[in-house]
Design a protein around this motif. Sequence first.
Motif, mmCIF file in Angstrom:
data_model
loop_
_atom_site.group_PDB
_atom_site.id
_atom_site.type_symbol
_atom_site.label_atom_id
_atom_site.label_comp_id
_atom_site.label_asym_id
_atom_site.label_seq_id
_atom_site.Cartn_x
_atom_site.Cartn_y
_atom_site.Cartn_z
ATOM 1 N N ASP A 220 43.070 18.183 -19.175
ATOM 2 C CA ASP A 220 43.014 17.005 -18.298
ATOM 3 C C ASP A 220 44.432 16.492 -18.030
ATOM 4 O O ASP A 220 44.758 16.089 -16.919
ATOM 5 C CB ASP A 220 42.196 15.883 -18.954
ATOM 6 N N GLY A 223 46.146 18.830 -15.572
ATOM 7 C CA GLY A 223 45.605 18.639 -14.222
ATOM 8 C C GLY A 223 46.127 17.345 -13.594
ATOM 9 O O GLY A 223 46.440 17.308 -12.395
ATOM 10 N N THR A 224 46.229 16.310 -14.408
ATOM 11 C CA THR A 224 46.686 15.017 -13.900
ATOM 12 C C THR A 224 48.169 15.082 -13.492
ATOM 13 O O THR A 224 48.553 14.607 -12.419
ATOM 14 C CB THR A 224 46.477 13.920 -14.967
ATOM 15 N N GLU A 226 49.757 17.736 -12.696
ATOM 16 C CA GLU A 226 49.854 18.621 -11.538
ATOM 17 C C GLU A 226 49.503 17.869 -10.251
ATOM 18 O O GLU A 226 50.166 18.008 -9.223
ATOM 19 C CB GLU A 226 48.898 19.793 -11.729
#
Length: 337
Positions: A220, A223-224, A226
Amino acid sequence: MIEEIEELRRQALAEIAAAVELQALEELRVRHLGRRSRLREAMSQLGSLPADQRPALGATSGGAQKAIQEALDQRRATLIEAAEGGTALDVTLPGHRPLRGRLHPLNSLAEELSSIFQRLGFAVVDGPEMEDEYHNFDALNTPADHPARDLHATFYLEGGGLLRTHTSTVQIRIMETTPPPVRVVAPGRCYRRDTVDATHHFVFHQIEGLYVDRHVSMADLKGTIEAMGRQLLGPQTKVRFRPHFFPFTEPSVEYDFSCSLCRGEGRGCRVCKGTGWVEISGAGMVDPAVFAAVGYDPERYTGFAFGAGIDRIAMIRYGIDDIRLFLESDLRFTRQF
Ligand code: DAH
């Protein structure tokens, strides 16, 4: 003839009232009262009129003459007064363009970052710049003898307290007052006793992120980070995590974005110094010791946290090679953004 003179009078008075310059007023005087004016001509013919018509015409033309003269005098006084008092309104002059204010580049970047995270469901919060050792260090798992404390050359305040050295303090303040889950970002100023040069300043800006819930993972976090990189520097942006150490996260990373100027190619790029990557800040999974300090149950909750240097991102994005420019308030600089 009487009607003609009355018409002349009306016209003269209207023209006088509309005159905005003394020069124009003088021209009107010559035209309406001068020796060759229609009014004077009419008056000179009085003698040749039948006696019964003379008084009426005499009264009309005399009245017109007097009214016009009075109007001229009055208008003249008004124009002179206005010119001296500087209150004349000359609608032909160019106007004053109002100066438009705008956000400082660091503030607009902070707002942009905040809105990126708001779209991901984060709330924007803030905390005090004058802090205490507990929130800046102890609660962040950095006790008095911890070597990491030396890395933060801290401004201590007379009578206790300090200027926060990072926005991580806000993690503690939020968790102290909010039960999980929390999902916040906190932009703000930070202070360190750094020697000022092109890339260091004793005032700088960070945005802190914190996400605590059940089952929050490192994936997570990545992803954040990114999503932030792509929205900030473009969809081709890549993220790199490098192992690192921070007392308040375990595991911890430093993260880089692929360089937006050379698109990760490196070779002679002045923004990434030829490496293809630009270092942004640190991140990691919230250390259980931090949860313990704020009374969160580390068996039940996990979380990630990250920082980001706003000055650094602005420098990369706009190709600025001197951090001092941000704080000099030189309008030639700040107006460019
Ligand atoms: N506070 C760190 C600094 O100023 C940056 C940072 C690292 C923030 C890791 C974090 C984190 O939230 O998890 O250098």
